[in-house]
Design an enzyme around this catalytic site. Structure first.
Site, PDB file in Angstrom:
ATOM      1  N   ASP A  86       0.831  -1.216   0.000  1.00 28.54           N
ATOM      2  CA  ASP A  86       0.000   0.000   0.000  1.00 28.54           C
ATOM      3  C   ASP A  86       0.861   1.259   0.000  1.00 28.54           C
ATOM      4  O   ASP A  86       2.040   1.225   0.384  1.00 28.54           O
ATOM      5  CB  ASP A  86      -0.961  -0.007   1.211  1.00 28.54           C
ATOM      6  CG  ASP A  86      -0.259  -0.170   2.553  1.00 28.54           C
ATOM      7  OD1 ASP A  86       0.772  -0.883   2.617  1.00 28.54           O
ATOM      8  OD2 ASP A  86      -0.714   0.425   3.547  1.00 28.54           O
ATOM      9  N   GLU A 151       0.227  -1.343   5.830  1.00 30.59           N
ATOM     10  CA  GLU A 151       1.283  -0.761   6.670  1.00 30.59           C
ATOM     11  C   GLU A 151       1.033   0.718   6.897  1.00 30.59           C
ATOM     12  O   GLU A 151       1.259   1.261   7.966  1.00 30.59           O
ATOM     13  CB  GLU A 151       2.659  -0.963   6.019  1.00 30.59           C
ATOM     14  CG  GLU A 151       3.839  -0.605   6.928  1.00 30.59           C
ATOM     15  CD  GLU A 151       4.239   0.864   6.940  1.00 30.59           C
ATOM     16  OE1 GLU A 151       4.967   1.276   7.858  1.00 30.59           O
ATOM     17  OE2 GLU A 151       3.803   1.619   6.030  1.00 30.59           O
ATOM     18  N   GLU A 179      11.600  -2.155   5.379  1.00 26.52           N
ATOM     19  CA  GLU A 179      11.928  -0.877   4.764  1.00 26.52           C
ATOM     20  C   GLU A 179      12.815   0.019   5.625  1.00 26.52           C
ATOM     21  O   GLU A 179      12.822  -0.047   6.852  1.00 26.52           O
ATOM     22  CB  GLU A 179      10.648  -0.101   4.432  1.00 26.52           C
ATOM     23  CG  GLU A 179       9.895   0.384   5.643  1.00 26.52           C
ATOM     24  CD  GLU A 179       8.559   0.997   5.285  1.00 26.52           C
ATOM     25  OE1 GLU A 179       8.528   1.935   4.463  1.00 26.52           O
ATOM     26  OE2 GLU A 179       7.539   0.536   5.818  1.00 26.52           O
TER      27      GLU A 179
HETATM   28  C1  AME Z   1       2.064   3.938  14.703  1.00 28.58           C
HETATM   29  S1  AME Z   1       1.455   3.373  13.231  1.00 28.58           S
HETATM   30  C2  AME Z   1       1.840   4.656  12.092  1.00 28.58           C
HETATM   31  C3  AME Z   1       2.862   4.316  11.130  1.00 28.58           C
HETATM   32  C4  AME Z   1       3.526   5.486  10.455  1.00 28.58           C
HETATM   33  N1  AME Z   1       4.638   5.020   9.703  1.00 28.58           N
HETATM   34  C5  AME Z   1       5.312   5.790   8.826  1.00 28.58           C
HETATM   35  C6  AME Z   1       6.524   5.199   8.181  1.00 28.58           C
HETATM   36  O1  AME Z   1       4.933   6.905   8.539  1.00 28.58           O
HETATM   37  C7  AME Z   1       4.009   6.478  11.495  1.00 28.58           C
HETATM   38  O2  AME Z   1       5.112   6.334  12.032  1.00 28.58           O
HETATM   39  O3  AME Z   1       3.269   7.431  11.785  1.00 28.58           O
HETATM   40 ZN    ZN Z   2       6.660   2.313   4.087  1.00 26.95          ZN
HETATM   41 ZN    ZN Z   3       4.976   5.177   4.430  1.00 27.38          ZN
END
Ligand code: AME
Ligand code: ZN
Ligand code: ZN
Length: 409
Positions: A86, A151, A179
């Site tokens: 995604d 994800e 990643e």
């Molecule tokens: C806690 S779940 C959210 C996942 C999201 N990942 C990225 C890579 O942006 C973040 O860190 O906000």
């Molecule tokens: Zn990612």
């Molecule tokens: Zn991302």
């Protein structure tokens, strides 16, 4: 762009790049990702490479695609190459091209959502396996490739489920790659851990009344104190980062006020106001102590101030970067033997690696993109085809090195 030029270039395009661009054109974008399109595409890729493929429904309508290249000693713990299918939404009007056209410019830059995050990596794994197989290589450990959904919306309905699925347990994973991030310099960044994400909603209640008066004990006065405590702490952490060149974003705590709620009318003092904070905490911070600090900030703001967690990651597992760790050693040695400069860091945000580490698996976050600006989730996300192709060469060295780790782990 001059389409004749584009056509000329495309005629001699490396087939790996063509596959990458085809994957980018599938709109696996939230909130309604075309997962069926991605699964069909991956099915064709698996068939072309000669990899058996399984579809595992880990939550309603959410399918993990799993491909397997069996090793010569399948009883050994395996290597998992994970990527998510995604991508995040776009503001198409701010892009120089259609973000799902995967247009390639004269200099080889490919523009599309997912070029960095992380369709590149998914295709690089596949093209590396294709090459290794075509060269007649046989690896000791089994290699599994997982292509997971969701994800970008937190992973709970994707890897968060898959990692506890019976099908996952059967994989007998010893080491996982997932990643990372691009690096604008010549170096490559490798992530051995992540900060914990805490999303916090602080609710302040107080006396209501007419907007023309000095009402006492208002929700706003309390909210101001709460916000000041959080943002003063933020400023200290920012100073800490700026004052020490050894520190990276992943080594300090960030706090951002991301949500504000409340109010009914301009001349009514509200009974309730709330603030939402996105807090990211490095693995070395004691969460109990930090939570006490949050409680004390809320208490100090007055009565009627409560807080609730919307998201609270607590895992503190990090992957060993000790030279004596066989997995890290194999990964690092393979990279340095290729002349790559490696910068090992804590990932500042959250990826699916946290589910793997929390479930006790060793995972490293790595997207082979050097000399590339960090553009994940940004407008005009792009990756140069030469960087992309170099990444396949890199995996062609790293994957066999990991698959041949000789110890009994
Ligand atoms: C806690 S779940 C959210 C996942 C999201 N990942 C990225 C890579 O942006 C973040 O860190 O906000
Ligand atoms: Zn990612
Ligand atoms: Zn991302």
């Amino acid at each position: 762009m001059d389409t004749n030029q584009t056509d000329k270039r495309n005629k001699k395009e490396d087939p790996a790049v063509t596959n990458f661009r085809e994957y980018l054109r599938i709109k696996t974008v939230h909130p309604f990702p075309d997962y069926d399109g991605a699964i069909d595409f991956l099915g064709r890729m698996a068939e072309g490479i000669g990899l058996p493929m399984k579809k595992i429904e880990v939550s309603p309508g959410r399918i993990v695609v799993l491909m397997t290249w069996e090793g010569t000693n399948p009883s050994l713990p395996s290597i998992l190459l994970n990527s998510h299918t995604d991508v995040v939404p776009v503001f198409a009007e701010h892009w120089k091209v259609d973000p799902f056209s995967a247009e390639k410019f004269e200099n080889g830059d490919i523009y599309a959502r997912g070029t960095q995050d992380m369709k590149s990596v998914g295709i690089q794994y596949l093209e590396a396996i294709r090459r290794l197989k075509n060269e007649g290589k046989k690896l000791k450990r089994t290699i599994h490739l997982s292509f997971v959904p969701d994800e970008e919306i937190g992973g709970n309905s994707g890897m968060g489920r898959f990692v506890y699925d019976e099908e996952f347990k059967k994989l007998n994973v010893g080491f996982a790659l997932d990643e990372g991030l691009a690096n604008p310099s010549e170096a490559y960044t490798v992530f051995y851990g992540e900060r914990r994400a805490w999303w916090l909603r602080v609710k302040c209640t107080g006396n209501p009344g007419h907007g023309s008066r000095f009402i006492e004990n208002t929700a706003a006065e309390k909210l101001r104190k709460v916000i000041n405590s959080f943002l003063d702490f933020r400023a200290k952490e920012e100073e800490k980062l700026k004052g020490n060149s050894c520190l990276r974003l992943g080594n300090v705590t960030t706090v951002n006020l991301t949500m504000l709620e409340g109010g009914v009318q301009y001349n009514v003092v509200p009974r309730e106001l709330a603030a939402g904070f996105d807090i990211r905490i490095p693995p070395e911070v004691d969460l109990k102590v930090f939570e006490e600090r949050i409680k004390s900030w809320c208490e100090a703001a007055g009565n009627g101030v409560t807080h609730e967690f919307i998201q609270k990651s607590e895992g503190k597992n990090v992957t060993s970067t000790d030279g004596s760790d066989p997995w890290w050693n194999a990964f690092y040695a393979a990279c340095t033997e290729m002349g790559m400069k490696i910068e090992a860091e804590i990932f500042p945000a959250a990826t699916d690696s946290r589910f793997l580490r929390d479930a006790g698996y060793t995972a490293v976050g790595f997207s082979p993109m050097n000399n590339t600006p960090i553009l994940l989730h940004d407008h005009d996300e792009h990756l140069n085809e030469n960087v992309f192709l170099k990444g396949i060469d890199i995996y062609c060295t790293i994957i066999p090195a990991l698959a041949d780790v000789p110890h009994s782990k």
